[in-house]
Every structure is written in C-alpha cells, then in structure tokens.
Design a protein around this motif. Structure first.
Motif, PDB file in Angstrom:
ATOM      1  N   ALA A  49       0.821  -1.206   0.000  1.00 19.33           N
ATOM      2  CA  ALA A  49       0.000   0.000   0.000  1.00 19.33           C
ATOM      3  C   ALA A  49       0.851   1.251   0.000  1.00 19.33           C
ATOM      4  O   ALA A  49       0.576   2.216  -0.698  1.00 19.33           O
ATOM      5  CB  ALA A  49      -0.929   0.004   1.221  1.00 19.33           C
ATOM      6  N   SER A  50       1.927   1.273   0.783  1.00 18.76           N
ATOM      7  CA  SER A  50       2.741   2.475   0.854  1.00 18.76           C
ATOM      8  C   SER A  50       3.537   2.697  -0.407  1.00 18.76           C
ATOM      9  O   SER A  50       3.899   3.812  -0.733  1.00 18.76           O
ATOM     10  CB  SER A  50       3.700   2.394   2.048  1.00 18.76           C
ATOM     11  N   GLU A  51       3.794   1.659  -1.180  1.00 24.38           N
ATOM     12  CA  GLU A  51       4.651   1.791  -2.344  1.00 24.38           C
ATOM     13  C   GLU A  51       3.974   2.499  -3.497  1.00 24.38           C
ATOM     14  O   GLU A  51       4.619   2.867  -4.469  1.00 24.38           O
ATOM     15  CB  GLU A  51       5.148   0.413  -2.795  1.00 24.38           C
ATOM     16  N   MET A  52       2.683   2.677  -3.428  1.00 25.24           N
ATOM     17  CA  MET A  52       2.001   3.393  -4.484  1.00 25.24           C
ATOM     18  C   MET A  52       2.302   4.877  -4.410  1.00 25.24           C
ATOM     19  O   MET A  52       2.114   5.607  -5.360  1.00 25.24           O
ATOM     20  CB  MET A  52       0.499   3.152  -4.350  1.00 25.24           C
ATOM     21  N   LEU A  53       2.759   5.370  -3.259  1.00 27.03           N
ATOM     22  CA  LEU A  53       2.935   6.794  -3.043  1.00 27.03           C
ATOM     23  C   LEU A  53       4.299   7.249  -3.503  1.00 27.03           C
ATOM     24  O   LEU A  53       5.281   6.536  -3.410  1.00 27.03           O
ATOM     25  CB  LEU A  53       2.776   7.112  -1.548  1.00 27.03           C
ATOM     26  N   ASN A  54       4.383   8.487  -3.968  1.00 25.16           N
ATOM     27  CA  ASN A  54       5.640   9.039  -4.411  1.00 25.16           C
ATOM     28  C   ASN A  54       6.412   9.608  -3.221  1.00 25.16           C
ATOM     29  O   ASN A  54       6.837  10.756  -3.214  1.00 25.16           O
ATOM     30  CB  ASN A  54       5.403  10.165  -5.412  1.00 25.16           C
ATOM     31  N   VAL A  55       6.527   8.860  -2.172  1.00 28.53           N
ATOM     32  CA  VAL A  55       7.306   9.285  -1.014  1.00 28.53           C
ATOM     33  C   VAL A  55       8.137   8.113  -0.563  1.00 28.53           C
ATOM     34  O   VAL A  55       7.752   6.962  -0.720  1.00 28.53           O
ATOM     35  CB  VAL A  55       6.386   9.743   0.156  1.00 28.53           C
ATOM     36  N   PRO A  56       9.328   8.362  -0.003  1.00 30.53           N
ATOM     37  CA  PRO A  56      10.154   7.256   0.467  1.00 30.53           C
ATOM     38  C   PRO A  56       9.433   6.472   1.539  1.00 30.53           C
ATOM     39  O   PRO A  56       8.724   7.029   2.371  1.00 30.53           O
ATOM     40  CB  PRO A  56      11.401   7.959   1.016  1.00 30.53           C
ATOM     41  N   SER A  57       9.618   5.163   1.535  1.00 29.06           N
ATOM     42  CA  SER A  57       8.896   4.320   2.483  1.00 29.06           C
ATOM     43  C   SER A  57       9.231   4.681   3.920  1.00 29.06           C
ATOM     44  O   SER A  57       8.415   4.567   4.811  1.00 29.06           O
ATOM     45  CB  SER A  57       9.224   2.845   2.220  1.00 29.06           C
ATOM     46  N   GLN A  58      10.468   5.162   4.157  1.00 30.18           N
ATOM     47  CA  GLN A  58      10.831   5.438   5.535  1.00 30.18           C
ATOM     48  C   GLN A  58      10.149   6.697   6.074  1.00 30.18           C
ATOM     49  O   GLN A  58      10.132   6.932   7.268  1.00 30.18           O
ATOM     50  CB  GLN A  58      12.351   5.598   5.666  1.00 30.18           C
ATOM     51  N   SER A  59       9.570   7.518   5.179  1.00 30.99           N
ATOM     52  CA  SER A  59       8.940   8.744   5.654  1.00 30.99           C
ATOM     53  C   SER A  59       7.425   8.687   5.548  1.00 30.99           C
ATOM     54  O   SER A  59       6.764   9.703   5.614  1.00 30.99           O
ATOM     55  CB  SER A  59       9.440   9.943   4.837  1.00 30.99           C
ATOM     56  N   PHE A  60       6.881   7.492   5.396  1.00 30.75           N
ATOM     57  CA  PHE A  60       5.428   7.374   5.276  1.00 30.75           C
ATOM     58  C   PHE A  60       4.885   6.491   6.389  1.00 30.75           C
ATOM     59  O   PHE A  60       5.412   5.423   6.618  1.00 30.75           O
ATOM     60  CB  PHE A  60       5.039   6.770   3.932  1.00 30.75           C
ATOM     61  N   HIS A 201      13.098  16.722  -1.934  1.00 34.91           N
ATOM     62  CA  HIS A 201      13.469  15.834  -3.030  1.00 34.91           C
ATOM     63  C   HIS A 201      12.988  14.434  -2.692  1.00 34.91           C
ATOM     64  O   HIS A 201      13.214  13.949  -1.592  1.00 34.91           O
ATOM     65  CB  HIS A 201      14.986  15.823  -3.239  1.00 34.91           C
ATOM     66  N   VAL A 202      12.326  13.802  -3.629  1.00 38.38           N
ATOM     67  CA  VAL A 202      11.780  12.473  -3.410  1.00 38.38           C
ATOM     68  C   VAL A 202      12.348  11.525  -4.458  1.00 38.38           C
ATOM     69  O   VAL A 202      12.181  11.739  -5.651  1.00 38.38           O
ATOM     70  CB  VAL A 202      10.230  12.493  -3.511  1.00 38.38           C
ATOM     71  N   ASN A 203      13.033  10.500  -3.994  1.00 37.32           N
ATOM     72  CA  ASN A 203      13.604   9.501  -4.903  1.00 37.32           C
ATOM     73  C   ASN A 203      14.444  10.121  -6.011  1.00 37.32           C
ATOM     74  O   ASN A 203      14.395   9.722  -7.161  1.00 37.32           O
ATOM     75  CB  ASN A 203      12.485   8.661  -5.544  1.00 37.32           C
ATOM     76  N   GLY A 204      15.174  11.152  -5.678  1.00 37.40           N
ATOM     77  CA  GLY A 204      16.060  11.763  -6.646  1.00 37.40           C
ATOM     78  C   GLY A 204      15.403  12.799  -7.524  1.00 37.40           C
ATOM     79  O   GLY A 204      16.064  13.425  -8.350  1.00 37.40           O
ATOM     80  N   ASP A 230       6.323  10.552 -16.002  1.00 39.00           N
ATOM     81  CA  ASP A 230       7.066  10.801 -14.774  1.00 39.00           C
ATOM     82  C   ASP A 230       7.497   9.445 -14.244  1.00 39.00           C
ATOM     83  O   ASP A 230       7.049   8.399 -14.731  1.00 39.00           O
ATOM     84  CB  ASP A 230       6.167  11.540 -13.769  1.00 39.00           C
ATOM     85  N   TRP A 231       8.373   9.432 -13.268  1.00 39.62           N
ATOM     86  CA  TRP A 231       8.746   8.170 -12.642  1.00 39.62           C
ATOM     87  C   TRP A 231       9.006   8.390 -11.162  1.00 39.62           C
ATOM     88  O   TRP A 231       9.287   9.502 -10.712  1.00 39.62           O
ATOM     89  CB  TRP A 231       9.971   7.552 -13.330  1.00 39.62           C
ATOM     90  N   PHE A 232       8.865   7.331 -10.401  1.00 41.48           N
ATOM     91  CA  PHE A 232       9.224   7.347  -8.994  1.00 41.48           C
ATOM     92  C   PHE A 232       9.650   5.949  -8.595  1.00 41.48           C
ATOM     93  O   PHE A 232       9.480   4.983  -9.344  1.00 41.48           O
ATOM     94  CB  PHE A 232       8.070   7.859  -8.113  1.00 41.48           C
ATOM     95  N   GLN A 233      10.230   5.832  -7.427  1.00 41.53           N
ATOM     96  CA  GLN A 233      10.742   4.537  -6.991  1.00 41.53           C
ATOM     97  C   GLN A 233      10.477   4.318  -5.518  1.00 41.53           C
ATOM     98  O   GLN A 233      10.247   5.259  -4.749  1.00 41.53           O
ATOM     99  CB  GLN A 233      12.237   4.441  -7.262  1.00 41.53           C
ATOM    100  N   THR A 234      10.498   3.065  -5.121  1.00 41.00           N
ATOM    101  CA  THR A 234      10.510   2.658  -3.728  1.00 41.00           C
ATOM    102  C   THR A 234      11.768   1.811  -3.539  1.00 41.00           C
ATOM    103  O   THR A 234      12.571   1.669  -4.469  1.00 41.00           O
ATOM    104  CB  THR A 234       9.267   1.836  -3.373  1.00 41.00           C
ATOM    105  N   ASP A 235      11.941   1.249  -2.376  1.00 40.58           N
ATOM    106  CA  ASP A 235      13.101   0.390  -2.159  1.00 40.58           C
ATOM    107  C   ASP A 235      13.114  -0.793  -3.123  1.00 40.58           C
ATOM    108  O   ASP A 235      14.175  -1.241  -3.559  1.00 40.58           O
ATOM    109  CB  ASP A 235      13.114  -0.132  -0.716  1.00 40.58           C
TER     110      ASP A 235
END
Length: 578
Positions: A49-60, A201-204, A230-235
């Motif tokens: 669920a958290s990986e859908m968001l454009n925020v680092p997992s450690q800050s969500f 800055h989120v995921n670079g 656009d692109w984003f990443q999780t761990d």
C-alpha cells in the motif's frame, strides 16, 4: 471509407483528462481506507500500500499525517454513517450507471466563477489537482461527515484534502463524479501553517513547485495533446507513469516489453504512438505489471528491482525515446510468446492462446491486428491476425491481468504454409508476435447510433471485439447488426455465442447467409448483393450509421461498392484490412 489522416488530434477527438503536478498520481478524495480504494495498487503483487505513493517508504506516513496514532485527546473527526452508506455501498453506486455528475457523461472545462456557483449541499463541486468533481452524491458516504466535505465546496480543495487524505487514490474513488478540468489554475484554499517534515526531493526528483494563481483575464493556453511521463521509486520497485491526456478505452493502449536490460513502453493513441525506450540503470526482475486508470488517461508500469538500491534515473534513453508520431511510421517490435492452448471453433478453425513473456504486456486496441512470425523450413513467415477475446463476451478482467495473453482465431488451410505449420505445432512451442498495428480508431464510432457489420469467414474476427465494445461502452449505439457470410452451416464461427447474445441483447441482431447451404437450411441463401443489403442497412431519421466490412479481397471490394450504391458516404464505411 475511413482513411488514415495527418491531423489525428483535433480537439473534439480527445478529452484532456490530465491536469496535475509531477506527482499527481498520489492523492486524494474523501475516504480514509486507502487499502480498499487504491485502484492502481489493489491487484499488484509488486506493490504494498505504501509503495504506491511518491514518497520514500521510511517517511510514510509523515510526522503530521493523520494515519499516525493521534496524540491523546486529538481524535479524528469521523461520523457514524447511515445504514447502506458504507464504502462498499459507494462502490456499488458508482458502478450502477447512475449519473453522478449531472452532466450525462459530458466533460467540460470549469472556470473559477462557475466552480463558485456549486457550493451547496445538493450541488457541491470541488477541485482537486486541477480536476473538478461533483461530490454531492458522496455527502452521506463521507466518513468525515457533511460539514467537513462542505469546507471544499465551490473552491480548490487540494490543500484542505492533503492535510487529511493525501495517500488516498481519489481518481479511482471519484472517477464517476468527474465534471471536467479547470480552465485556469486556482489559488488553493487557505491552509493552516504546518511543519514541513518531508524532504523537498523524493527519490532523486525535485518536488513540483506550488501552484500559483493566474489572472482570470489571462488567455487559456493551447491544448497540448502530447503525452508526458514521470517516474518514482521505492526500495523494491521502479514505476513509470504515463499521462496520455485522453480517456483510454477498456481494451487498453499500453504495450510494454522488458527485454534484457532494456525497457520499451509504447502507448497506442488513435493513429498516434508515444514511445519511451531506455537501457535501464540497473537490473530488474523479469516481470512487469501495468495498471490503467481509464477515465483519467493514466498508465502506470511497475518494475521490480533485482537489488534494492536507489536509482538516480530510469536509464539511458535509446533511439526514438520520448517520441510521439504516427503509428504507421513505427517499426514492428516482436516479442517471443509461448503457445499454451488450442481450442477448436469449427472443423477447420482454432483459437490459439499465446502467452507473452513475464516482462511483456500487450493491450491490443479494438480493431487492431498483430503479426505472427515463425520459422518454416528455415525461413521466417509472417502473417497478420486480428486478436479476439477468449469468448464473444468474456468475463471482466482486472487491469493487471490485461495484456498477458493473445488469442488468435485462425483458419487452417491444408496447403497453407503458415497455417498448416501452426496446426502441427505442439503446446509449448515458441511464436513471435509483433505489433499491434492498424488504422481503426474510436473516432469513427463517435455518435454512431447504428453499427452495421458485413463479415465473410474469418473476416468476423475484428467484428467480435467491436460487438462487445459497442454494446458495453458506446452509449449512443441503438442497434448493432451483423450479416455473416459463409459457405456452409458448419463454417459459422462462434454461432452459438452469437445466437445467445442476440437472444439476450435487444440491440444486437445477427443474420447468416450461406452460399452452399444444405437443403435443410432455413436461413438466407446466396451471396452478397444490393437486394440483400437494402433491408439490412436501415437508415432511420436522426441516426448516424457506420458500416464495417471485412473478408476476402473479392468480398470486401464488392461489399464496399454495393454500400456506396446505397448512398453511404466514405466517412460511413470502414474497411478492416490486415
């Protein structure tokens, strides 16, 4: 006859469904149960669920998020919902066919002045990230209550909503409430000062700049029909998001291939093609997931990292990356598929089910064909085929399931080089599939009330998916009629399914014509001629007709000639040619 043209993006063809910042896919509207609402995440094995968001997992969730446990005495403002107003009840309502916008499906551009007019309990519009929704019907379903929802009535509610519901996928939640887009950017509603706890800055990628109000007198910018990404990443994942800026049909438009260290993403949009092509920054696992938000025109591609490290970019752009051009000008791209089943349709026709590799997804638009290539006695043989669904009216598929298989209805000719080879292939054999290609677009179906189809033999294949599209998605269509020409009764493809559909669906009619019937045949006999077509091609007052033709060359040429004699214009005829 509908032909390819150079001007494919007239304003009436596509609705501009996209208006947001770089990370418009992470958002909002009026619900607190994100795990149920996320239309993009629901069926993805590669997403949490958290990986859908454009925020680092450690800050969500972020420090100020209401998803965290509230301090003592600071409970959330939730209200008891009336019986029959649960989340599932809301989902049922959105799927009921009820007009929740008050506009009967029409999408409009909304000015700031117009938005302000809709600010009452029974007429409540609000703007989220540049898109306007009529949330009147949602009042009694909102967990935060009517008063909380009315705070955003008639204004841009983006900031108000982000304070509470930032993680919710509002596009899925309120897709049936979409009124249209804002004609100009709005200043956001006043927002209480809160401590900024998230990185800029989120995921670079740098965060998008805040929206600034524009003078109401400023001229509207010209529509830009070119898709963007656009692109984003999780761990664990890398995600590419394509904003097509138009509504996407249920059949989809995405063709995705991960081959070795390269990623190729193509969007088939009318007669145009948008291509992304990279040599990836790092190794990924050999699987891909594709999710489509059809009503807002967004496609999301998810790759799984082989190593959980941080990427600074998707990869090195390759030739023709980020280009937007006519589909006919693209070269064919092949991927190797596996023959997983053969299903007998008639004495000489089979449906071959081909499974794409795990790194590929191919959503074939209605009316398009693919190319089947295989080696026969050391030489490559290629032939076009129009894919069909597994059945005439197949069960609904999730977005994640779409595009993993291709079904081809193929007539086996004893002396045919390719088809006789296909008939002898064992299950598990490899076949290359290229494309899709074709000139058919949804544009020719706009406002059509009477859809006529003239098919001979396997010329039925493009009609099969067109029948489903017309009956399930085209609200303007009042009548769908198929005249199906064959030699003998045993040659009729999917006859039982056609008869069953005709019995259940008042708008659909099928008539069979046999050139070599048995004495017991009670249907129409003969070949196509003007007398056969005169009664079949009715033209009621206030109607708009389209005649689609497909079959052997001789049949097609004669059919088109006869239809023209009946005063159908070139724009009212479409020829399927493979």
């Amino acid at each position: 006859m509908v032909k390819e043209d150079e001007e494919d993006f007239e304003e009436e063809e596509e609705e501009d469904y996209y208006r947001a910042g770089i990370r418009g896919n992470i958002s909002t509207v009026f619900s607190v149960i994100s795990s149920v609402l996320s239309g993009f995440v629901r069926s993805w094995g590669c997403f949490r669920a958290s990986e859908m968001l454009n925020v680092p997992s450690q800050s969500f969730p972020s420090a100020g998020s209401q998803q965290r446990v509230s301090p003592a005495g600071q409970s959330r403002n939730k209200v008891a919902l009336k019986p029959g107003h649960s989340l599932l009840d809301w989902i049922r309502l959105t799927k009921s066919g009820r007009d929740l916008t008050g506009l009967r499906g029409k999408l409009i551009e909304v000015t700031e002045d117009e938005l302000k007019k809709h600010n009452t309990r029974n007429d409540c519009w609000t703007c989220i990230r540049g898109m306007v929704y009529n949330v009147s019907a949602y009042m009694d379903f909102h967990p935060g209550g009517e008063a909380e929802l009315m705070r955003a009535a008639g204004i841009d509610g983006t900031d108000l909503f982000d304070q509470v519901h930032r993680w919710v996928n509002y596009e899925s939640m309120l897709k049936e409430c979409l009124v249209g887009r804002m004609a100009v950017k709005l200043a956001s509603a006043p927002q209480a000062q809160t401590e900024k706890t998230e990185s800029t800055h989120v995921n670079g990628l740098s965060a998008p700049p805040p929206l600034r109000p524009e003078p109401l007198s400023a001229p509207l910018p010209a529509k830009d029909h070119r898709p963007r990404y656009d692109w984003f990443q999780t761990d664990a994942t890398v995600n590419i998001v394509v904003y097509t800026k138009r509504k996407i049909p249920s059949s989809g438009c995405a063709v995705v291939d991960v081959q070795g260290e390269t990623l190729r993403v193509e969007m088939l949009l009318g007669k145009m093609s948008y291509l992304l092509y990279w040599r990836l920054s790092s190794e990924v696992q050999g699987c891909v997931d594709v999710q489509t938000a059809h009503s807002v025109g967004k496609v999301q591609v998810c790759l799984r990292k082989s190593v959980k490290d941080k990427w600074t970019k998707v990869g090195q752009p390759l030739e023709l990356h980020d280009t937007f051009t006519q589909s006919k000008d693209r070269g064919l791209f092949y991927r190797e598929c596996v023959l997983v089943s053969k299903t007998e349709v008639t004495h000489d026709t089979q449906v071959l089910r081909l499974q794409l590799p795990p790194g590929s997804r191919m959503q074939v638009p209605v009316g398009r064909h693919v190319y089947l290539k295989t080696s026969v006695q050391g030489s490559d043989v290629v032939k076009p085929y129009t894919p069909v669904d597994q059945t005439l009216i197949p069960p609904a598929q999730s977005s994640a399931e779409m595009g993993s298989d291709v079904h081809l209805m193929i007539k086996i000719y004893p002396d045919g080089v390719l088809t006789s080879h296909l008939a002898s292939l064992p299950i598990g054999a490899a076949l290359s599939v290229g494309g899709p290609e074709g000139s058919f677009t949804m544009r020719v179906l706009r406002d059509v009330t009477h859809l006529y189809m003239l098919a001979a033999g396997t010329g039925f294949t493009p009609m099969a998916r067109l029948i489903r599209l017309a009956l399930q998605e085209l609200t303007s269509v009042r009548k769908v009629r198929l005249m199906f020409f064959n030699r003998q009764e045993r040659d009729i493809l999917w006859r039982s399914q056609l008869d069953e559909l005709s019995a259940k669906e008042d708008r659909f009619e099928v008539e069979y014509v046999l050139s070599e019937p048995a004495d017991s045949w009670e249907g129409r006999r003969g070949r196509i001629d003007v007398c056969v077509l005169q009664n079949f091609l009715e033209r009621p007052d206030n109607s708009k007709s389209l005649v689609c033709v497909c079959g052997p060359t001789g049949f097609t040429e004669l059919a088109v000639q006869l239809v023209r004699q009946l005063d159908f214009s070139e724009e009212e005829i479409h020829i399927f040619q493979g």
